[in-house]
Enzyme design. Sequence first.
Site, PDB file in Angstrom:
ATOM      1  N   TRP A   1      -0.156  16.695 -21.012  1.00  0.00           N
ATOM      2  CA  TRP A   1      -0.631  15.718 -22.234  1.00  0.00           C
ATOM      3  C   TRP A   1       0.669  15.601 -23.073  1.00  0.00           C
ATOM      4  O   TRP A   1       0.958  17.028 -23.464  1.00  0.00           O
ATOM      5  CB  TRP A   1      -1.785  16.171 -22.761  1.00  0.00           C
ATOM      6  CG  TRP A   1      -2.294  15.672 -24.225  1.00  0.00           C
ATOM      7  CD1 TRP A   1      -2.528  14.288 -24.395  1.00  0.00           C
ATOM      8  CD2 TRP A   1      -2.240  16.465 -25.273  1.00  0.00           C
ATOM      9  NE1 TRP A   1      -2.701  14.335 -25.830  1.00  0.00           N
ATOM     10  CE2 TRP A   1      -2.954  15.582 -26.336  1.00  0.00           C
ATOM     11  CE3 TRP A   1      -2.460  17.807 -25.534  1.00  0.00           C
ATOM     12  CZ2 TRP A   1      -3.009  16.111 -27.797  1.00  0.00           C
ATOM     13  CZ3 TRP A   1      -2.507  18.217 -26.851  1.00  0.00           C
ATOM     14  CH2 TRP A   1      -2.774  17.437 -28.054  1.00  0.00           C
TER      15      TRP A   1
ATOM     16  N   TYR B   1      -2.591   9.486 -20.803  1.00  0.00           N
ATOM     17  CA  TYR B   1      -1.302  10.107 -21.676  1.00  0.00           C
ATOM     18  C   TYR B   1      -0.095   9.425 -21.463  1.00  0.00           C
ATOM     19  O   TYR B   1       0.346   8.809 -20.334  1.00  0.00           O
ATOM     20  CB  TYR B   1      -1.297  11.700 -20.722  1.00  0.00           C
ATOM     21  CG  TYR B   1      -2.370  12.481 -20.784  1.00  0.00           C
ATOM     22  CD1 TYR B   1      -3.397  12.357 -21.802  1.00  0.00           C
ATOM     23  CD2 TYR B   1      -2.391  13.395 -20.175  1.00  0.00           C
ATOM     24  CE1 TYR B   1      -4.315  13.296 -22.002  1.00  0.00           C
ATOM     25  CE2 TYR B   1      -3.596  14.541 -20.042  1.00  0.00           C
ATOM     26  CZ  TYR B   1      -4.443  14.265 -21.226  1.00  0.00           C
ATOM     27  OH  TYR B   1      -5.441  15.378 -21.297  1.00  0.00           O
TER      28      TYR B   1
ATOM     29  N   SER C   1     -15.350  15.843 -19.822  1.00  0.00           N
ATOM     30  CA  SER C   1     -14.560  16.452 -20.897  1.00  0.00           C
ATOM     31  C   SER C   1     -15.123  16.514 -22.174  1.00  0.00           C
ATOM     32  O   SER C   1     -15.368  15.258 -22.483  1.00  0.00           O
ATOM     33  CB  SER C   1     -12.898  15.997 -21.020  1.00  0.00           C
ATOM     34  OG  SER C   1     -12.343  16.479 -21.824  1.00  0.00           O
TER      35      SER C   1
ATOM     36  N   GLN D   1     -14.380  19.758 -19.266  1.00  0.00           N
ATOM     37  CA  GLN D   1     -13.009  20.185 -19.748  1.00  0.00           C
ATOM     38  C   GLN D   1     -12.963  20.154 -21.359  1.00  0.00           C
ATOM     39  O   GLN D   1     -12.992  19.272 -21.887  1.00  0.00           O
ATOM     40  CB  GLN D   1     -11.819  19.193 -19.342  1.00  0.00           C
ATOM     41  CG  GLN D   1     -10.479  19.730 -19.694  1.00  0.00           C
ATOM     42  CD  GLN D   1      -9.350  18.996 -19.032  1.00  0.00           C
ATOM     43  OE1 GLN D   1      -8.434  18.591 -19.792  1.00  0.00           O
ATOM     44  NE2 GLN D   1      -9.545  18.755 -17.744  1.00  0.00           N
TER      45      GLN D   1
ATOM     46  N   LYS E   1       4.648  31.622 -33.046  1.00  0.00           N
ATOM     47  CA  LYS E   1       5.898  31.027 -33.391  1.00  0.00           C
ATOM     48  C   LYS E   1       5.782  30.288 -34.649  1.00  0.00           C
ATOM     49  O   LYS E   1       6.935  29.822 -35.425  1.00  0.00           O
ATOM     50  CB  LYS E   1       6.467  30.306 -32.266  1.00  0.00           C
ATOM     51  CG  LYS E   1       5.958  28.970 -32.089  1.00  0.00           C
ATOM     52  CD  LYS E   1       6.652  28.342 -30.730  1.00  0.00           C
ATOM     53  CE  LYS E   1       5.961  26.980 -30.252  1.00  0.00           C
ATOM     54  NZ  LYS E   1       6.598  26.311 -29.289  1.00  0.00           N
TER      55      LYS E   1
ATOM     56  N   GLY F   1       0.159  23.544 -21.227  1.00  0.00           N
ATOM     57  CA  GLY F   1       1.094  22.785 -21.160  1.00  0.00           C
ATOM     58  C   GLY F   1       2.424  23.611 -21.536  1.00  0.00           C
ATOM     59  O   GLY F   1       2.474  24.634 -21.822  1.00  0.00           O
TER      60      GLY F   1
ATOM     61  N   ASN G   1       3.673  31.811 -19.388  1.00  0.00           N
ATOM     62  CA  ASN G   1       2.276  31.724 -19.551  1.00  0.00           C
ATOM     63  C   ASN G   1       1.494  32.323 -18.174  1.00  0.00           C
ATOM     64  O   ASN G   1       0.421  32.810 -18.205  1.00  0.00           O
ATOM     65  CB  ASN G   1       1.797  30.225 -19.838  1.00  0.00           C
ATOM     66  CG  ASN G   1       2.646  29.759 -21.154  1.00  0.00           C
ATOM     67  OD1 ASN G   1       3.247  30.924 -21.824  1.00  0.00           O
ATOM     68  ND2 ASN G   1       2.457  28.692 -21.421  1.00  0.00           N
TER      69      ASN G   1
HETATM   70  N1  LIG Z   1      -9.395  16.657 -22.211  1.00  0.00           N
HETATM   71  C1  LIG Z   1      -8.918  16.719 -23.246  1.00  0.00           C
HETATM   72  O1  LIG Z   1      -9.386  16.157 -24.296  1.00  0.00           O
HETATM   73  C2  LIG Z   1      -7.654  17.433 -23.223  1.00  0.00           C
HETATM   74  C3  LIG Z   1      -6.992  17.394 -24.885  1.00  0.00           C
HETATM   75  C4  LIG Z   1      -5.779  17.906 -25.070  1.00  0.00           C
HETATM   76  C5  LIG Z   1      -5.259  18.501 -23.588  1.00  0.00           C
HETATM   77  N2  LIG Z   1      -5.609  18.625 -22.433  1.00  0.00           N
HETATM   78  C6  LIG Z   1      -5.213  19.116 -21.218  1.00  0.00           C
HETATM   79  O2  LIG Z   1      -4.819  20.479 -21.616  1.00  0.00           O
HETATM   80  C7  LIG Z   1      -3.442  20.460 -21.274  1.00  0.00           C
HETATM   81  C8  LIG Z   1      -2.897  21.662 -22.225  1.00  0.00           C
HETATM   82  O3  LIG Z   1      -2.999  21.305 -23.445  1.00  0.00           O
HETATM   83  P1  LIG Z   1      -1.893  21.944 -24.484  1.00  0.00           P
HETATM   84  O4  LIG Z   1      -0.711  21.419 -24.114  1.00  0.00           O
HETATM   85  O5  LIG Z   1      -2.342  21.544 -25.958  1.00  0.00           O
HETATM   86  O6  LIG Z   1      -1.992  23.523 -24.269  1.00  0.00           O
HETATM   87  P2  LIG Z   1      -1.453  24.800 -24.789  1.00  0.00           P
HETATM   88  O7  LIG Z   1      -0.970  25.399 -23.557  1.00  0.00           O
HETATM   89  O8  LIG Z   1      -2.301  25.320 -25.825  1.00  0.00           O
HETATM   90  O9  LIG Z   1      -0.013  24.285 -25.612  1.00  0.00           O
HETATM   91  C9  LIG Z   1       1.124  23.834 -24.999  1.00  0.00           C
HETATM   92  C10 LIG Z   1       2.249  23.928 -25.703  1.00  0.00           C
HETATM   93  O10 LIG Z   1       2.484  25.189 -26.601  1.00  0.00           O
HETATM   94  C11 LIG Z   1       3.916  25.557 -26.556  1.00  0.00           C
HETATM   95  N3  LIG Z   1       4.145  26.504 -25.816  1.00  0.00           N
HETATM   96  C12 LIG Z   1       3.437  26.819 -24.577  1.00  0.00           C
HETATM   97  N4  LIG Z   1       3.809  27.855 -24.027  1.00  0.00           N
HETATM   98  C13 LIG Z   1       4.481  28.434 -24.768  1.00  0.00           C
HETATM   99  C14 LIG Z   1       5.306  29.665 -24.740  1.00  0.00           C
HETATM  100  N5  LIG Z   1       5.322  30.537 -23.845  1.00  0.00           N
HETATM  101  N6  LIG Z   1       6.269  29.985 -25.801  1.00  0.00           N
HETATM  102  C15 LIG Z   1       6.307  29.192 -26.975  1.00  0.00           C
HETATM  103  N7  LIG Z   1       5.533  28.035 -26.904  1.00  0.00           N
HETATM  104  C16 LIG Z   1       4.681  27.504 -26.022  1.00  0.00           C
HETATM  105  C17 LIG Z   1       4.582  24.109 -25.861  1.00  0.00           C
HETATM  106  O11 LIG Z   1       4.816  23.168 -27.268  1.00  0.00           O
HETATM  107  P3  LIG Z   1       6.240  23.093 -27.726  1.00  0.00           P
HETATM  108  O12 LIG Z   1       7.329  23.740 -27.035  1.00  0.00           O
HETATM  109  O13 LIG Z   1       6.223  21.592 -28.210  1.00  0.00           O
HETATM  110  O14 LIG Z   1       5.902  23.887 -29.081  1.00  0.00           O
HETATM  111  C18 LIG Z   1       3.566  23.716 -25.243  1.00  0.00           C
HETATM  112  O15 LIG Z   1       3.601  22.167 -25.110  1.00  0.00           O
HETATM  113  C19 LIG Z   1      -2.812  19.250 -21.415  1.00  0.00           C
HETATM  114  O16 LIG Z   1      -1.721  18.943 -20.787  1.00  0.00           O
HETATM  115  C20 LIG Z   1      -4.022  18.373 -20.886  1.00  0.00           C
HETATM  116  O17 LIG Z   1      -3.882  18.293 -19.549  1.00  0.00           O
HETATM  117  C21 LIG Z   1      -7.017  17.784 -22.513  1.00  0.00           C
END
Ligand SMILES: NC(=O)c1ccc[n+]([C@@H]2O[C@H](COP(=O)([O-])OP(=O)(O)OC[C@H]3O[C@@H](n4cnc5c(N)ncnc54)[C@H](OP(=O)(O)O)[C@@H]3O)[C@@H](O)[C@H]2O)c1
Length: 332
Positions: free
Chosen positions: A21, A54, A151, A177, A216, A284, A294
């Site tokens: 996403w 997405y 979800s 979800q 961060k 993500g 992660n």
């Molecule tokens: N069902 C729904 O309504 C819904 C809604 C939202 C998401 N989702 C699903 O859940 C997935 C994950 O959501 P999310 O991307 O919000 O999850 P998240 O894992 O909480 O956040 C991911 C973001 O955090 C940062 N990040 C991740 N690991 C890091 C690390 N080790 N060090 C520093 N920054 C880090 C990156 O962004 P930056 O590098 O840009 O800072 C990354 O894109 C989505 O891709 C989607 O498949 C579903």
Amino acid sequence: MEFRHLGRSGLMVSEISYGNWITHGSQVEEDAAKQCVQAALDEGITTFDTADVYAGTKAEEVLGRALKGVRRESLEIFTKVYWPTGPGKNDRGLSRKHIFESIHGSLRRLQTDYVDLYQAHRFDYETPLEETLKTFDDLVRQGKVLYIGVSEWTAEQIGRALKIADEMGFDRLVSNQPQYSMLWRVIESEVVPLSEKEGVGQIVWSPIAQGVLTGKYLPGQQAPEGSRATDKTGGAMIARFMRDDVLTRVQELKPIAADLGLSMAQLAVAWVLQNPNVSSAIVGATRPEQVRDNVKAAGVKLDADVLKKIDDVLGDVVERDASKTASPSSRP
Ligand SMILES: NC(=O)c1ccc[n+]([C@@H]2O[C@H](COP(=O)([O-])OP(=O)(O)OC[C@H]3O[C@@H](n4cnc5c(N)ncnc54)[C@H](OP(=O)(O)O)[C@@H]3O)[C@@H](O)[C@H]2O)c1
């Protein structure tokens, strides 16, 4: 990597899954997206989550290309339907027409004959639940979809869907979800107890609170260049956590992570995996290093005293209100 059953189903999923996403097709370029998927595969992730909506359908295309050539049986591919994919009044929601049209588009873009899990991305108040469930059931019979889930549905909506499925002999929902993290625990009081009883597993999103739980983002300071908080779409979603009181408490988690020899991201992902109703945590990433960081949360056990310390630090910045699980009252 460790694996868990998806709810009470026979399907195994990787404890940590990878979702695309706002990253693939939008925030990051195709090469970076492919590198993240490759890092995920190298680290043993087998479960990939995307959605028709997405990046205006581009995310599914990018994922399809990135997974091309990987043995299909070694992957679990999840996608979703509900949010608008076009300008028309039928390009959204959970009607029979839109679900059929959407799955065909998703399969084409993902370059696969079937998806392992098909999820209703929100509850659609404008379509009879029976119509949606019958359509999902038809897709399962056709082999285009192996399992069905939802979800951000409430406990009441999940319960009603399971009752209809049982009465009509339709395939049952195996997953939900929801958003779930140390900071966002709204599923704990209603959705999780019902799901445990009914064999529905949670595939949780934003376990790192979109990057906030990495620590961060510092209170009173500008977000780092290129981070999600500076992205047009992501910035709006992360805003709920970008408050000084939240960011200050998150900084105070750093010694807890350090004592355990974990990075902050690993602590955040490990925290959601302590809940046995969680089948997988979807992370993500904009860079492959983030994926590699992660995934090390897989298999980590946190003792009760660590969980208590986390609760004491976060205190009242944790959101627990069950009414925050909600879908739009009319189609978007
Ligand atoms: N069902 C729904 O309504 C819904 C809604 C939202 C998401 N989702 C699903 O859940 C997935 C994950 O959501 P999310 O991307 O919000 O999850 P998240 O894992 O909480 O956040 C991911 C973001 O955090 C940062 N990040 C991740 N690991 C890091 C690390 N080790 N060090 C520093 N920054 C880090 C990156 O962004 P930056 O590098 O840009 O800072 C990354 O894109 C989505 O891709 C989607 O498949 C579903």
